[in-house]
Design a protein around this motif. Sequence first.
Motif, short mmCIF file in Angstrom:
data_model
loop_
_atom_site.label_atom_id
_atom_site.label_comp_id
_atom_site.label_asym_id
_atom_site.label_seq_id
_atom_site.Cartn_x
_atom_site.Cartn_y
_atom_site.Cartn_z
N SER A 187 0.83 -1.21 0.00
CA SER A 187 0.00 0.00 0.00
C SER A 187 0.86 1.26 0.00
CB SER A 187 -0.94 0.01 1.21
OG SER A 187 -1.95 -0.96 1.08
N LYS A 188 1.88 1.29 0.83
CA LYS A 188 2.77 2.45 0.87
C LYS A 188 3.49 2.64 -0.46
CE LYS A 188 3.65 2.49 5.87
NZ LYS A 188 4.68 2.35 6.94
N ALA A 189 3.89 1.52 -1.06
CA ALA A 189 4.62 1.59 -2.33
C ALA A 189 3.73 2.03 -3.48
CB ALA A 189 5.24 0.23 -2.64
N MET A 190 2.42 1.81 -3.38
CA MET A 190 1.51 2.21 -4.45
C MET A 190 1.62 3.70 -4.74
SD MET A 190 -0.42 -0.05 -6.06
CE MET A 190 -1.77 1.00 -6.62
N TYR A 191 1.84 4.50 -3.71
CA TYR A 191 1.94 5.95 -3.91
C TYR A 191 3.23 6.34 -4.63
CZ TYR A 191 -1.99 6.28 -0.68
OH TYR A 191 -3.23 6.14 -0.10
N LYS A 192 4.16 5.40 -4.73
CA LYS A 192 5.42 5.66 -5.43
C LYS A 192 5.37 5.21 -6.89
CE LYS A 192 8.10 5.20 -1.16
NZ LYS A 192 9.19 4.46 -0.45
N VAL A 193 4.24 4.64 -7.30
CA VAL A 193 4.08 4.25 -8.71
C VAL A 193 3.81 5.52 -9.51
CG1 VAL A 193 2.71 2.95 -10.37
CG2 VAL A 193 3.21 1.96 -8.12
N GLN A 194 4.78 5.94 -10.29
CA GLN A 194 4.68 7.18 -11.05
C GLN A 194 5.13 6.95 -12.49
OE1 GLN A 194 3.40 10.08 -9.68
NE2 GLN A 194 3.02 8.79 -7.88
N ASN A 195 4.38 7.55 -13.41
CA ASN A 195 4.71 7.47 -14.85
C ASN A 195 4.87 6.03 -15.32
OD1 ASN A 195 4.81 10.36 -15.20
ND2 ASN A 195 6.76 10.31 -14.11
N PHE A 196 4.04 5.16 -14.77
CA PHE A 196 4.07 3.75 -15.18
C PHE A 196 3.34 3.62 -16.52
CE2 PHE A 196 2.33 -0.53 -15.40
CZ PHE A 196 3.46 -1.30 -15.11
#
Length: 372
Positions: A330-339
Motif C-alpha cells: 500500500s505504501k509503495a503504491m503511492y510511489k508508482v509514477q509514470n508507469f
Amino acid sequence: MKKLLILLALAMLVLAGCVSDRSITAAVTADDEIKIGASLFLTGSDISFIADAMREGIVLATDELNANGGILGKQIKIIYEDDQFNLVKATTVAQKLIEVDDVSAGLVGVWNTAKATSTVFETNERPLIVLWDANEEIEKVGNHVFSIGFQTEAAGREMAEFLIKQNVKTAAIVYHEDDWSQLISLSFEKRFKDLGGQITIKESAAIDETDFRSIILKAKGADSLYAPVAANWDKFFKQVYEVGFDGIVTTGDGFTEDVINIIPRESEGVYTTQLFVQDALQYKLLAEKYKQKYNKEPELLIFTALGYDGVMVLAEAIKIAGSDDPKKISKAMYKVQNFEGAAGIVSINEKGSSNKLERIFQVRNGKMVLIQ
C-alpha cells in the motif's frame, strides 16, 4: 532463510510421523506464491461481458509475469470471485479473499461493488485497486484503496463543456438509480449550470427499468439529452429514437461498441465520453499479445487493458516495496509514477487515483469517431 527453516521443521515432523511429505510440498508452494484476489462482476449485470474482458487481461498479465520468474522470485496466483454486481455478495467475497485465502492485494472491477469490497480491504489494511472507475468517493475510502481507471466526475464536466461550446442552451438529464450514473449526472449538471446552461428536467429510473418512454417524452423540447444510463442501453436509445427526440443525444462510457452493433440505426449521431488510449505503445502491444493468447481479435481491448494494468501496477508496487507484505505494498503504491500501462500512464497521486481523462466520441456510420 524462512523457507529453509520451514523445510527443516517439517522434515523433522515427517521423521516423527506427524506430517506427510505432501504437507511440505503445500507449505513450500504457498511460500512461493503471491496471492491476489480478483472480485469481478462476472454475472448479475448487463455489462458482465466487460468483466470477462478484464479477466482476460488479468490472465495475460499473470501469465507474462510468471513466465518471467514472477515477482521477487515468487509466482503470482490470482483467486477469482464473482461479486455478481451485488453489494452483499461483494462483501462476502471480500471477506473470503482476506480471511480464507489471505490475499496480499486485490482487484475489483467497478465502483458499484467496490463500495463494499473497499471497506473490507481498507479495514484489513490490504491494498485494493478499482479497475474501471476513479472518482471522489473512492478517494475518501482510505490509504489502502486505489484507482487506475478514468475519472467519473471529469467525464460529466467534459460533456457539459462540449455542449456549451456547441451553443446548447438547455439539457434534459436521465440517469439510473446507480452510483456511477448519479455521480456523473451530478457533475454534468453542476458544470452545465455553472457555464450558463439550463436543466429542463432531471429524471431517474430504476436500474432494471426497460420502458423509458414516459421519461423521454418529458425531455422533448430540450436542446440536448444527457443520459448516462448504466443498463439496458439498447432499449433506452431505441426508445429515444422511436419517441422522436430531435435534440443532441449524449451519454457515458457504458455505451460501448456492442450496443452500437445491436442498435446501429438508433445509435447514429450519439455523443459519448469514452476511454481512449489507442495511440499508446503498450496498448498496441497488448493487442498482439491478446491475439497470440486467445487466437482472435480483441473486441473490448480497453477493458482487457484495465485488467492487465491492475496486475502490472500491483507488481510494480511489490517490486518497489521489495515485499509482498500488504501494508508495504500500500505504501509503495503511492510511489508508482509514470508507469506506462496498456490503458495509459499510471501515476498514483496523494489521494490514490491516477487522474485519467476520457475523450468525446460520436457514432458515425456505426463507428465511434473521436471528436475531441
